[in-house]
Scaffold this active site. Structure first.
Site, PDB file in Angstrom:
ATOM      1  CG  ASN A 147      -1.235  -6.746   7.039  1.00 27.83           C
ATOM      2  OD1 ASN A 147       0.065  -6.655   7.414  1.00 27.83           O
ATOM      3  ND2 ASN A 147      -2.469  -5.982   6.945  1.00 27.83           N
TER       4      ASN A 147
ATOM      5  CB  THR B  88       2.397   1.430   5.551  1.00 25.93           C
ATOM      6  OG1 THR B  88       2.865   1.605   7.443  1.00 25.93           O
ATOM      7  CG2 THR B  88       2.964   0.940   4.955  1.00 25.93           C
TER       8      THR B  88
ATOM      9  CE  LYS C 189       3.654  -5.501  14.780  1.00 27.43           C
ATOM     10  NZ  LYS C 189       3.034  -6.642  14.136  1.00 27.43           N
TER      11      LYS C 189
ATOM     12  CE1 TYR D 279       4.059  -2.365  16.253  1.00 25.93           C
ATOM     13  CE2 TYR D 279       6.173  -2.539  16.304  1.00 25.93           C
ATOM     14  CZ  TYR D 279       5.230  -2.736  15.287  1.00 25.93           C
ATOM     15  OH  TYR D 279       5.148  -2.847  14.359  1.00 25.93           O
TER      16      TYR D 279
ATOM     17  CG  ASP E 255     -11.717  -4.997  16.600  1.00 31.43           C
ATOM     18  OD1 ASP E 255     -10.647  -5.463  16.598  1.00 31.43           O
ATOM     19  OD2 ASP E 255     -12.195  -4.040  17.444  1.00 31.43           O
TER      20      ASP E 255
ATOM     21  CB  VAL F 164       6.762  -0.916   5.792  1.00 31.49           C
ATOM     22  CG1 VAL F 164       6.501  -0.838   4.744  1.00 31.49           C
ATOM     23  CG2 VAL F 164       8.258  -2.350   5.894  1.00 31.49           C
TER      24      VAL F 164
END
Length: 274
Positions: free
Chosen positions: A102, A209, A178, A174, A75, A207
């Protein structure tokens, strides 16, 4: 010989998505991989997260490319676990040259996205986890005395405040996390430049994903079409592929970018020029 032959890359979030893509692309260029992933579900994340089977598949795919890999469930919020993963991986693979921080989550979907827990979790993973990753790897990179490359995954949401949804603590966290990654990158770039260790950030647009391609995100987009339309790219592409980000990271980690440091590199189909 590949562009990364003889090098070892430490990649977080390696079980699937962008992390797996980075592991495979760097392996194709000769790197050995030290990969970690949580491989379990977080309550604040409204889509299925990676599993141990996903990490095992990454191992299989890297080995099919004739590259070595040491994979560990860890983690990024646990600094001690990351240090242990690095120590064990370096002991087996012999060195460390590249760090790709990442691992990330998007707790901006579902009812839980409105809670303080969603905000706390995304900051813990997407910002503190990046800090923990660099701190775990930095002593080895410095002690080797041979330079290195660190790439931090941010987002176009780390360069722009256009993406916002009312009453969504997960989305707000988020964006804040970032943006914070950029601050970490610039600080580490200055700190580590005397050691010839380069530090840069990549800023993907949307992206393809599992973080975005899931039922919950589709419902969010349907509920807030005007707000989510701000994710549009200037170029005629709906979503980028993970490989597009991996190719940028490969360049940043290669000798072709040996004097590139402190850069915020958008890979975004023109999102940031709109």
């Amino acid at each position: 010989m590949g562009r990364l032959t003889g090098k070892v890359a430490f990649i977080t979030g390696a079980a699937r998505g962008q992390g797996r893509s980075h592991a495979l692309r760097l392996a194709e260029e000769g790197a050995s991989i030290l990969g970690v992933d949580l491989c379990s579900q977080m309550d604040s994340v409204g889509y299925p997260m990676a599993t141990p089977d996903d990490l095992a598949e990454t191992v299989k795919l890297v080995e099919e490319r004739d590259a070595r890999i040491v994979a560990t469930q860890a983690d990024v919020r646990d600094a001690g676990a990351l240090r242990q993963a690095v120590e064990s991986g370096v002991a087996e693979l012999g060195r460390l040259d590249i760090v790709v921080a990442n691992a990330g989550i998007f707790p901006g979907i579902g009812a839980v996205s409105k809670t303080g827990q969603a905000f706390d979790d995304v900051v813990d993973v997407n910002l503190t986890g990046v800090y923990n990753t660099v701190e775990a790897a930095m002593p080895t990179l410095i002690s080797q005395g041979q330079g290195g490359s660190i790439v931090l995954t941010s987002s176009v949401a780390g360069l722009s405040g256009r993406l916002n949804i009312p009453d969504n603590a997960g989305m707000m966290g988020y964006i804040a996390a970032k943006h914070g990654v950029v601050g970490l990158m610039r600080t580490y770039a200055n700190m580590l430049a005397p050691h010839s260790i380069r530090v840069n950030s990549v800023h993907p647009g949307a992206v393809n994903t599992p973080m975005i391609v899931n039922e919950g995100f589709g419902e969010l987009a349907a509920a807030y079409p005007d707000e989510l339309s701000k994710l549009a790219h200037a170029m005629p592409v709906e979503m980028l592929e993970a490989l597009d980000i991996s190719n940028a990271i490969l360049w940043l980690c290669s000798d072709e970018a040996r004097y590139v440091t402190g850069v915020t590199l958008p890979v975004d189909g023109g999102f940031m020029v709109m």
